[in-house]
Design a protein around this motif. Sequence first.
Motif, PDB file in Angstrom:
ATOM      1  N   PHE A   3       0.852  -1.184   0.000  1.00  0.00           N
ATOM      2  CA  PHE A   3       0.000   0.000   0.000  1.00  0.00           C
ATOM      3  C   PHE A   3       0.892   1.240   0.000  1.00  0.00           C
ATOM      4  O   PHE A   3       1.769   1.367   0.862  1.00  0.00           O
ATOM      5  CB  PHE A   3      -0.912  -0.010   1.230  1.00  0.00           C
ATOM      6  CG  PHE A   3      -1.895  -1.143   1.221  1.00  0.00           C
ATOM      7  CD1 PHE A   3      -1.546  -2.400   1.705  1.00  0.00           C
ATOM      8  CD2 PHE A   3      -3.161  -0.972   0.696  1.00  0.00           C
ATOM      9  CE1 PHE A   3      -2.439  -3.459   1.674  1.00  0.00           C
ATOM     10  CE2 PHE A   3      -4.066  -2.033   0.663  1.00  0.00           C
ATOM     11  CZ  PHE A   3      -3.699  -3.275   1.152  1.00  0.00           C
ATOM     12  N   PHE A  35      -2.279  -4.929   9.528  1.00  0.00           N
ATOM     13  CA  PHE A  35      -1.620  -6.141   9.016  1.00  0.00           C
ATOM     14  C   PHE A  35      -1.302  -6.977  10.249  1.00  0.00           C
ATOM     15  O   PHE A  35      -0.641  -6.464  11.182  1.00  0.00           O
ATOM     16  CB  PHE A  35      -0.315  -5.802   8.308  1.00  0.00           C
ATOM     17  CG  PHE A  35      -0.438  -4.812   7.183  1.00  0.00           C
ATOM     18  CD1 PHE A  35      -1.627  -4.668   6.477  1.00  0.00           C
ATOM     19  CD2 PHE A  35       0.640  -4.038   6.820  1.00  0.00           C
ATOM     20  CE1 PHE A  35      -1.730  -3.759   5.443  1.00  0.00           C
ATOM     21  CE2 PHE A  35       0.556  -3.130   5.771  1.00  0.00           C
ATOM     22  CZ  PHE A  35      -0.641  -2.987   5.077  1.00  0.00           C
TER      23      PHE A  35
ATOM     24  N   VAL B   6       4.703   6.494   3.199  1.00  0.00           N
ATOM     25  CA  VAL B   6       5.535   5.308   3.004  1.00  0.00           C
ATOM     26  C   VAL B   6       4.757   4.269   2.211  1.00  0.00           C
ATOM     27  O   VAL B   6       3.539   4.354   2.059  1.00  0.00           O
ATOM     28  CB  VAL B   6       5.986   4.711   4.359  1.00  0.00           C
ATOM     29  CG1 VAL B   6       6.652   5.760   5.232  1.00  0.00           C
ATOM     30  CG2 VAL B   6       4.811   4.074   5.094  1.00  0.00           C
ATOM     31  N   THR B   7       5.480   3.276   1.716  1.00  0.00           N
ATOM     32  CA  THR B   7       4.864   2.093   1.119  1.00  0.00           C
ATOM     33  C   THR B   7       4.965   0.972   2.141  1.00  0.00           C
ATOM     34  O   THR B   7       6.065   0.712   2.662  1.00  0.00           O
ATOM     35  CB  THR B   7       5.598   1.708  -0.183  1.00  0.00           C
ATOM     36  OG1 THR B   7       5.444   2.788  -1.121  1.00  0.00           O
ATOM     37  CG2 THR B   7       5.024   0.423  -0.778  1.00  0.00           C
ATOM     38  N   ALA B   8       3.829   0.374   2.473  1.00  0.00           N
ATOM     39  CA  ALA B   8       3.797  -0.653   3.519  1.00  0.00           C
ATOM     40  C   ALA B   8       3.502  -2.016   2.902  1.00  0.00           C
ATOM     41  O   ALA B   8       2.579  -2.157   2.094  1.00  0.00           O
ATOM     42  CB  ALA B   8       2.735  -0.307   4.556  1.00  0.00           C
ATOM     43  N   GLN B   9       4.311  -2.998   3.259  1.00  0.00           N
ATOM     44  CA  GLN B   9       4.094  -4.377   2.797  1.00  0.00           C
ATOM     45  C   GLN B   9       3.087  -5.055   3.721  1.00  0.00           C
ATOM     46  O   GLN B   9       3.282  -5.065   4.943  1.00  0.00           O
ATOM     47  CB  GLN B   9       5.412  -5.159   2.827  1.00  0.00           C
ATOM     48  CG  GLN B   9       6.507  -4.596   1.947  1.00  0.00           C
ATOM     49  CD  GLN B   9       6.132  -4.632   0.482  1.00  0.00           C
ATOM     50  OE1 GLN B   9       5.442  -5.561   0.033  1.00  0.00           O
ATOM     51  NE2 GLN B   9       6.556  -3.610  -0.279  1.00  0.00           N
ATOM     52  N   ALA B  10       2.033  -5.604   3.127  1.00  0.00           N
ATOM     53  CA  ALA B  10       0.967  -6.194   3.949  1.00  0.00           C
ATOM     54  C   ALA B  10       1.406  -7.516   4.568  1.00  0.00           C
ATOM     55  O   ALA B  10       1.023  -7.862   5.684  1.00  0.00           O
ATOM     56  CB  ALA B  10      -0.271  -6.426   3.093  1.00  0.00           C
ATOM     57  N   LYS B  11       2.236  -8.273   3.807  1.00  0.00           N
ATOM     58  CA  LYS B  11       2.640  -9.589   4.319  1.00  0.00           C
ATOM     59  C   LYS B  11       3.969  -9.431   5.058  1.00  0.00           C
ATOM     60  O   LYS B  11       4.899  -8.798   4.559  1.00  0.00           O
ATOM     61  CB  LYS B  11       2.788 -10.570   3.162  1.00  0.00           C
ATOM     62  CG  LYS B  11       2.454 -11.993   3.551  1.00  0.00           C
ATOM     63  CD  LYS B  11       2.152 -12.824   2.309  1.00  0.00           C
ATOM     64  CE  LYS B  11       2.815 -14.177   2.413  1.00  0.00           C
ATOM     65  NZ  LYS B  11       2.654 -14.942   1.183  1.00  0.00           N
ATOM     66  N   HIS B  23       6.884  -6.301  10.025  1.00  0.00           N
ATOM     67  CA  HIS B  23       6.343  -5.759   8.783  1.00  0.00           C
ATOM     68  C   HIS B  23       7.317  -4.707   8.274  1.00  0.00           C
ATOM     69  O   HIS B  23       7.943  -4.006   9.066  1.00  0.00           O
ATOM     70  CB  HIS B  23       4.975  -5.107   9.028  1.00  0.00           C
ATOM     71  CG  HIS B  23       3.884  -6.093   9.245  1.00  0.00           C
ATOM     72  ND1 HIS B  23       3.263  -6.254  10.462  1.00  0.00           N
ATOM     73  CD2 HIS B  23       3.319  -6.991   8.393  1.00  0.00           C
ATOM     74  CE1 HIS B  23       2.335  -7.194  10.330  1.00  0.00           C
ATOM     75  NE2 HIS B  23       2.359  -7.673   9.105  1.00  0.00           N
ATOM     76  N   ILE B  25       8.399  -1.373   5.749  1.00  0.00           N
ATOM     77  CA  ILE B  25       7.979  -0.174   5.024  1.00  0.00           C
ATOM     78  C   ILE B  25       9.164   0.357   4.225  1.00  0.00           C
ATOM     79  O   ILE B  25      10.327   0.105   4.581  1.00  0.00           O
ATOM     80  CB  ILE B  25       7.461   0.935   5.974  1.00  0.00           C
ATOM     81  CG1 ILE B  25       8.561   1.459   6.901  1.00  0.00           C
ATOM     82  CG2 ILE B  25       6.246   0.486   6.748  1.00  0.00           C
ATOM     83  CD1 ILE B  25       8.208   2.772   7.601  1.00  0.00           C
TER      84      ILE B  25
END
Lengths: 104, 104
Positions: A3, A35, B6-11, B23, B25
């Motif tokens: 995201f 998450f 920021v860009t956040a990784q869900a997994k 998690h 970012i």
Amino acid sequence: MEFKNVTAQAKGNVYFDGNVVSHAITLEDGSKKTFGFIFAGEYYFGTEAAERMEITDGECVVKIKGEDAEKTVKAGEYFDVPANSGFDIKVAAGTAQYICSYIV
Amino acid sequence: MEFKNVTAQAKGNVYFDGNVVSHAITLEDGSKKTFGFIFAGEYYFGTEAAERMEITDGECVVKIKGEDAEKTVKAGEYFDVPANSGFDIKVAAGTAQYICSYIV
């Protein structure tokens, strides 16, 4: 799945003595997601706003409050929970991961 | 503490059978951080890039590879780990949380 252009909270949420943990983000439109990781066990979560729970890793067995049937939800699948309700969730082994989206 | 745009990784990442999870970012400048939980236990992490580990909740005892002394690092404090090195980290009870910043 990622995201972009979100605000990410560095400090996470800890539930059930660490058996469920999550990190929260706020998207550009103000909507929120978490998450999370669910470790083996059985848990009940109440809801205020309605929620969509997308399983991104592993699998779980879910029963929505007031419903009789349980259902298995695997990675790539999701389940919805009404507002002011709740759900039982079981992870048999290992770790499941989820994205929780709050539907307002 | 929060990080904007920021860009956040869900997994997330799962280490030591779920005893350490995080998690990731990516910030606007391309730098990366992870937000993590460490559950009670003792773990060793190797490093490639140098890292700054900020403890945001709980506390841990840390020994940097090649150093003799252990040190206690509490919420609000941090420790640095050189590149191509590593560190032992112990959480006595409960959960510690961290922000790991990769220093490139």
